[in-house]
Design an enzyme around this catalytic site. Sequence first.
Site, PDB file in Angstrom:
ATOM      1  N   GLU A  35       0.873  -1.165   0.000  1.00  0.00           N
ATOM      2  CA  GLU A  35       0.000   0.000   0.000  1.00  0.00           C
ATOM      3  C   GLU A  35       0.920   1.228   0.000  1.00  0.00           C
ATOM      4  O   GLU A  35       1.809   1.330   0.852  1.00  0.00           O
ATOM      5  CB  GLU A  35      -0.874   0.009   1.265  1.00  0.00           C
ATOM      6  CG  GLU A  35      -1.830   1.181   1.231  1.00  0.00           C
ATOM      7  CD  GLU A  35      -2.728   1.286   2.459  1.00  0.00           C
ATOM      8  OE1 GLU A  35      -2.698   0.419   3.331  1.00  0.00           O
ATOM      9  OE2 GLU A  35      -3.466   2.295   2.516  1.00  0.00           O
ATOM     10  N   ARG A 260       5.283 -13.041   9.638  1.00  0.00           N
ATOM     11  CA  ARG A 260       5.939 -11.780   9.308  1.00  0.00           C
ATOM     12  C   ARG A 260       7.299 -11.710   9.986  1.00  0.00           C
ATOM     13  O   ARG A 260       7.551 -12.390  10.978  1.00  0.00           O
ATOM     14  CB  ARG A 260       5.070 -10.585   9.688  1.00  0.00           C
ATOM     15  CG  ARG A 260       4.800 -10.413  11.163  1.00  0.00           C
ATOM     16  CD  ARG A 260       4.122  -9.062  11.442  1.00  0.00           C
ATOM     17  NE  ARG A 260       3.072  -8.724  10.500  1.00  0.00           N
ATOM     18  CZ  ARG A 260       3.031  -7.599   9.778  1.00  0.00           C
ATOM     19  NH1 ARG A 260       3.981  -6.693   9.886  1.00  0.00           N
ATOM     20  NH2 ARG A 260       2.053  -7.363   8.966  1.00  0.00           N
ATOM     21  N   LYS A 270       4.248   0.892   9.463  1.00  0.00           N
ATOM     22  CA  LYS A 270       4.391   2.133   8.698  1.00  0.00           C
ATOM     23  C   LYS A 270       3.771   3.313   9.433  1.00  0.00           C
ATOM     24  O   LYS A 270       4.298   4.418   9.393  1.00  0.00           O
ATOM     25  CB  LYS A 270       3.742   1.979   7.315  1.00  0.00           C
ATOM     26  CG  LYS A 270       4.633   1.272   6.321  1.00  0.00           C
ATOM     27  CD  LYS A 270       4.002   1.237   4.947  1.00  0.00           C
ATOM     28  CE  LYS A 270       2.999   0.116   4.875  1.00  0.00           C
ATOM     29  NZ  LYS A 270       2.462  -0.084   3.517  1.00  0.00           N
TER      30      LYS A 270
HETATM   31  P1  ATP Z   1       2.793  -2.330   8.058  1.00  0.00           P
HETATM   32  O1  ATP Z   1       2.017  -3.143   9.031  1.00  0.00           O
HETATM   33  O2  ATP Z   1       4.235  -2.218   8.354  1.00  0.00           O
HETATM   34  O3  ATP Z   1       2.175  -1.002   7.778  1.00  0.00           O
HETATM   35  P2  ATP Z   1       1.512  -3.560   5.888  1.00  0.00           P
HETATM   36  O4  ATP Z   1       1.349  -5.014   5.921  1.00  0.00           O
HETATM   37  O5  ATP Z   1       0.331  -2.740   6.215  1.00  0.00           O
HETATM   38  O6  ATP Z   1       2.773  -3.170   6.737  1.00  0.00           O
HETATM   39  P3  ATP Z   1       1.603  -3.431   3.062  1.00  0.00           P
HETATM   40  O7  ATP Z   1       2.037  -2.318   2.214  1.00  0.00           O
HETATM   41  O8  ATP Z   1       0.176  -3.818   3.066  1.00  0.00           O
HETATM   42  O9  ATP Z   1       2.062  -3.065   4.526  1.00  0.00           O
HETATM   43  O10 ATP Z   1       2.516  -4.704   2.822  1.00  0.00           O
HETATM   44  C1  ATP Z   1       2.901  -5.157   1.554  1.00  0.00           C
HETATM   45  C2  ATP Z   1       3.315  -6.590   1.676  1.00  0.00           C
HETATM   46  O11 ATP Z   1       4.402  -6.717   2.578  1.00  0.00           O
HETATM   47  C3  ATP Z   1       2.192  -7.450   2.202  1.00  0.00           C
HETATM   48  O12 ATP Z   1       2.100  -8.616   1.410  1.00  0.00           O
HETATM   49  C4  ATP Z   1       2.602  -7.751   3.605  1.00  0.00           C
HETATM   50  O13 ATP Z   1       2.128  -8.998   4.025  1.00  0.00           O
HETATM   51  C5  ATP Z   1       4.123  -7.725   3.525  1.00  0.00           C
HETATM   52  N1  ATP Z   1       4.706  -7.376   4.806  1.00  0.00           N
HETATM   53  C6  ATP Z   1       4.482  -6.264   5.532  1.00  0.00           C
HETATM   54  N2  ATP Z   1       5.163  -6.306   6.682  1.00  0.00           N
HETATM   55  C7  ATP Z   1       5.855  -7.476   6.688  1.00  0.00           C
HETATM   56  C8  ATP Z   1       6.747  -8.110   7.609  1.00  0.00           C
HETATM   57  N3  ATP Z   1       7.065  -7.546   8.764  1.00  0.00           N
HETATM   58  N4  ATP Z   1       7.264  -9.315   7.262  1.00  0.00           N
HETATM   59  C9  ATP Z   1       6.949  -9.876   6.088  1.00  0.00           C
HETATM   60  N5  ATP Z   1       6.115  -9.349   5.191  1.00  0.00           N
HETATM   61  C10 ATP Z   1       5.565  -8.163   5.483  1.00  0.00           C
HETATM   62 MG    MG Z   2      -1.412  -3.440   4.974  1.00  0.00          MG
END
Ligand code: ATP
Ligand code: MG
Length: 555
Positions: A35, A260, A270
């Site tokens: 995102e 994760r 984020k």
């Molecule tokens: P955050 O919680 O840090 O804001 P998010 O999951 O909301 O992260 P996205 O932009 O939706 O952020 O994530 C893009 C991809 O990265 C998704 O497929 C998500 O599962 C993966 N991802 C995010 N954080 C991690 C992590 N700590 N370890 C592995 N994969 C991750």
């Molecule tokens: Mg997300």
Amino acid sequence: MEEAKERSLHFIEQIIEEDLKSGKHASIITRFPPEPNGFLHIGHAKSICLNFGLAQKYGGVTNLRFDDTNPTKEDTVYVNSILEDVKWLGFEWEGEPRFTSDYFDILYNFAVKLIQKGLAYVDDQSAEEIASQKGTPTEPGKESPFRNRTVEENLELFGDMKSGKYREGEKVLRAKIDMAHSNMHMRDPLLYRIKHAAHHRTGNDWCIYPMYDFAHGQSDSIEEITHSLCTLEFEVHRPLYNWLIEHLEIYPSRQIEFARLNLNYTIMSKRKLLSLVEQKAVDGWDDPRMPTISGLRRRGYTPESIRNFSERVGIAKRNNVIDVGFLEFSVREHLNRIAPRVMAVLNPLRLVISNYDEGKVEMLETINNPEDESMGSRELPFSRELWIEQDDFMKEAPGKKYFRLAPGCSVRLKSAYIITCDGFDEDENGNVTTVYASYHADSKSGSDTSGIKAKGTIHWVSCQHAFDAEVRLYDRLFNDENPDGHKDREFMEFLNPDSLSIVQNCKLEPGLASAKPGDGFQFQRLGYFSVDNKYSLPGKPVFNRTVTLKDGWKK
Ligand code: ATP
Ligand code: MG
């Protein structure tokens, strides 16, 4: 990587190999779906390495798709940083970058199809009312009074939502599934909400936006993603995604969840990283202390070290916490192989070699990397006055195990001569201002016939040739292992006040004046350093310490 070949297959690789063997798929398509509401962090790097790495390994492709369904939080600045970070990590996506917003029309039609099948309805209740009817995991929820609207009425109301007839929150579209379902996500989840906000790509075309759960899985299907990899939190959403696939009769992407990446001493949300930026606790998203990919790059991490780290932490089905030291180990190990060794004195103390001719300059050869002969050697100017580290001198040797300089002690100056300390000057406060030594002319490195045994080796830079530079030393941003894990305290309370120290007037060997942003070096005995890409000027590099050395020079 060697280890990659040796280790056994992880569970996702096993699934893919079975799918290829059984002929379920002729080739695979994965995707990375960020995102664009922030910069990518090391957790995303793990997901990138996994998705792109699997496609590389099995001869498939990976789409890069921006999951941009929330117009108020998303921005083109983030899109561009994400493109840069994925490329920098060394990966290439299939075709053009994709955007969920490109599918808004298709998603709208999917919603219409569900309404037509009697599987979705417009609800007039407020978010609070809907939430209060959700029930609990052990108690069923309550059906909305608007649940049994006719298909015609729903089609008309949904059309009116789209054309802007309603205010935000006035109406939502919900799936009609089962308010008593044991999985809370199946209790008539929201599909669309009204948002009168301009979108970073579609502008004011839309005032209704699909919920993540109605956009993400469907976008995978639109792109015919074979294996949709996501983190464990989405396991409970999977029944909903499969329900949508079944009733929309769309491509059945298979979702597979993995744990994760969590690192101790690190925040990886984020939203929280954004608050560090907004509150100016750090110098932007790419501050070298941030766990962002751009921060790690500015700090001097290499793409290879991050890829190796991601590979080594492995793919698990259960959440765990990785020691941030393991990330540091990965970059140290890579830089040890590739970084040229140079001389830099961070806390300078003047050393005068009394028996060396004033005005004489000798060029001494020194090798660039003992780990890699092909990196060759260079010449360093040596003269009567040198800078050495304050830490390398003591007024009195504390014992036999002391291998540095003190009156009466001998050390080797790296790639130069053995010297013996004769004395020192100090100021009225007892601070040493100058150290005096004699050199042994027959002890030159490479042609030493002196027979003198020097226990230690220290680094130095010739005073008249040195150039002054700013060096930035970093420590962990948080001084708590789990800054996010305290019920009664905010993560901000655990910021380490000493996470940055700026050292001015460090004395560096002359060749470093032409170092360019991103160039990495080992400052001998001190650590790995990289030229900052923000504060450096041509001919005036600023250095960031990437990571300390595990050991100094061992004898
Ligand atoms: P955050 O919680 O840090 O804001 P998010 O999951 O909301 O992260 P996205 O932009 O939706 O952020 O994530 C893009 C991809 O990265 C998704 O497929 C998500 O599962 C993966 N991802 C995010 N954080 C991690 C992590 N700590 N370890 C592995 N994969 C991750
Ligand atoms: Mg997300």
